[in-house]
Design a protein around this motif. Structure first.
Motif, mmCIF file in Angstrom:
data_model
loop_
_atom_site.group_PDB
_atom_site.id
_atom_site.type_symbol
_atom_site.label_atom_id
_atom_site.label_comp_id
_atom_site.label_asym_id
_atom_site.label_seq_id
_atom_site.Cartn_x
_atom_site.Cartn_y
_atom_site.Cartn_z
ATOM 1 N N UNK A 197 0.811 -1.219 0.000
ATOM 2 C CA UNK A 197 0.000 0.000 0.000
ATOM 3 C C UNK A 197 0.847 1.273 0.000
ATOM 4 N N UNK A 198 2.156 1.134 0.170
ATOM 5 C CA UNK A 198 3.019 2.309 0.261
ATOM 6 C C UNK A 198 3.368 2.829 -1.123
ATOM 7 N N UNK A 199 3.101 4.103 -1.348
ATOM 8 C CA UNK A 199 3.455 4.750 -2.613
ATOM 9 C C UNK A 199 4.150 6.069 -2.314
ATOM 10 N N UNK A 200 4.878 6.560 -3.290
ATOM 11 C CA UNK A 200 5.616 7.802 -3.111
ATOM 12 C C UNK A 200 4.685 9.014 -3.064
ATOM 13 N N UNK A 201 3.448 8.847 -3.501
ATOM 14 C CA UNK A 201 2.514 9.973 -3.592
ATOM 15 C C UNK A 201 2.337 10.720 -2.273
ATOM 16 N N UNK A 202 2.310 9.991 -1.166
ATOM 17 C CA UNK A 202 2.086 10.662 0.116
ATOM 18 C C UNK A 202 3.349 10.867 0.923
ATOM 19 N N UNK A 203 4.507 10.719 0.293
ATOM 20 C CA UNK A 203 5.774 10.740 1.029
ATOM 21 C C UNK A 203 6.119 12.082 1.658
ATOM 22 N N UNK A 204 5.614 13.172 1.113
ATOM 23 C CA UNK A 204 5.957 14.483 1.673
ATOM 24 C C UNK A 204 4.716 15.299 2.030
ATOM 25 N N UNK A 205 3.598 14.600 2.232
ATOM 26 C CA UNK A 205 2.366 15.283 2.616
ATOM 27 C C UNK A 205 2.213 15.321 4.135
ATOM 28 N N UNK A 206 1.726 16.430 4.652
ATOM 29 C CA UNK A 206 1.417 16.607 6.078
ATOM 30 C C UNK A 206 2.623 16.371 6.980
ATOM 31 N N UNK A 207 3.801 16.763 6.519
ATOM 32 C CA UNK A 207 4.990 16.668 7.361
ATOM 33 C C UNK A 207 4.952 17.789 8.393
#
Length: 332
Positions: free
Chosen positions: A303-313
């Motif tokens: 389920x892990x994708x790069x799309x959410x890697x820098x969101x809501x940091x």
């Protein structure tokens, strides 16, 4: 980079590290727990870095999240995994960090993020004969709320509060890791426990072969009230798990109790700002350029994708990681 005691977590990691040159620079990654998705991801990440060579190696240990951030600030580990709201608490001297000394609080400001993932979550599992079917049924029950000193117990206390239950006077919530808690449940000494991780969860799967279990989750309608009650609540979300997915994950051995909602937040992989931009870039690129291979290793990691890697940091992005995401077109 300081020298640290090496803890090899898998035979695969041991073999991979054995292939590294003696001069390899060790980067110690502190994950939450051996059954958490960030731990599994970190082990896969370490194997990727070892396979690529280049003078870097990753060693994976587990310290929880609060303890890991403290170790990072003290230079005892090189990468820590911390929830976005928890890191914000640390910089503001709130929550589990409100008693930390001021010199440590100042060091938290030097923390930078490499990326975040959103897979592991807090799930509540109970014996089917406990009479607990809804979150409000925890009143008067004995259950485990998380490891001593961890953040899960504090969150559970607030979650119970917005469901009308005072943890101190109306329920017997005990700080206890889920392993011992599940053992007590099997012996009839406890009604339920909070379990942190992905799905299927190995501990829940094993326990389901000894006793009948069901999931119980907070009510989505209480999420706004919860966010208002807890520090940095804007980072918390409820992850919907369809009943069919639960049945598939556990082969029908755990009652789904309908669609469930596990609470979670972005889990950031953070480092000190002193980590070189080149090292941060190399290890970030190693993971995300090979994420398709990581996805093949388990249902949870798929389920892990790069799309959410820098969101809501909640921490500033490290320049080395920012360079990679800029190359990917995810940053301007």
């Amino acid at each position: 980079m300081k020298n640290h005691t090496i803890r090899i977590t898998t035979v695969a990691t041991l073999l991979a590290l054995a292939l590294q040159p003696a001069s390899a620079q060790e980067i110690v990654v502190s994950a939450v727990a051996p059954t958490s998705d960030d731990y599994a991801l970190s082990v896969a990440w370490s194997n990727i870095v070892a396979h690529q060579g280049g003078g870097l190696s990753l060693t994976v240990v587990d310290n929880g999240s609060v303890k890991a951030l403290r170790k990072l600030a003290k230079g005892q580990v090189d990468v820590a995994v911390i929830g976005a709201p928890h890191y914000k608490d640390a910089t503001q001297k709130k929550g589990k960090f409100k008693k930390d000394p001021d010199d440590l609080i100042k060091k938290y400001a030097d923390v930078r993020a490499l990326f975040a993932i959103r897979t592991s979550a807090a799930q509540y599992v109970v014996r089917t004969d406990s009479g607990i079917k809804n979150f409000t049924d925890f009143k008067g029950k004995k259950f485990a709320i998380g490891r001593p000193g961890g953040n899960a117990g504090r969150v559970t206390g607030v979650m119970l509060k917005v469901h009308g239950i005072d943890l101190k006077t109306q329920a017997d919530g005990q700080y206890l890791k889920y392993g011992p808690a599940l053992e007590q449940m099997a012996n009839g000494g406890m009604n339920g426990t909070l379990v942190w991780g992905g799905m299927p969860h190995a501990a829940v799967d094993n326990a389901s072969r000894q006793m009948k279990l069901r999931f119980v989750s907070p009510e989505p309608s209480r999420l706004d009230a919860f966010r208002a009650e807890i520090t940095n609540g804007q980072y918390y979300v409820l992850k919907k798990i369809p009943a069919a997915a639960i049945q598939k994950a556990y082969g029908g051995r755990v009652a789904d109790n309908g669609d469930q909602y596990f609470w979670t937040f972005p889990f950031m992989f953070v480092v000190n700002k002193s980590m070189s931009a080149d090292d941060a870039y190399v290890i970030t690129k190693a993971l995300w350029d090979n994420i398709s291979e990581v996805n093949k290793t388990s249902i949870a990691l798929s389920l892990i994708t790069v799309d959410g890697a820098i969101e809501a940091l909640s921490a500033e992005l490290h320049p080395g990681a920012a360079r990679y995401f800029r190359e990917k077109g995810m940053l301007k």
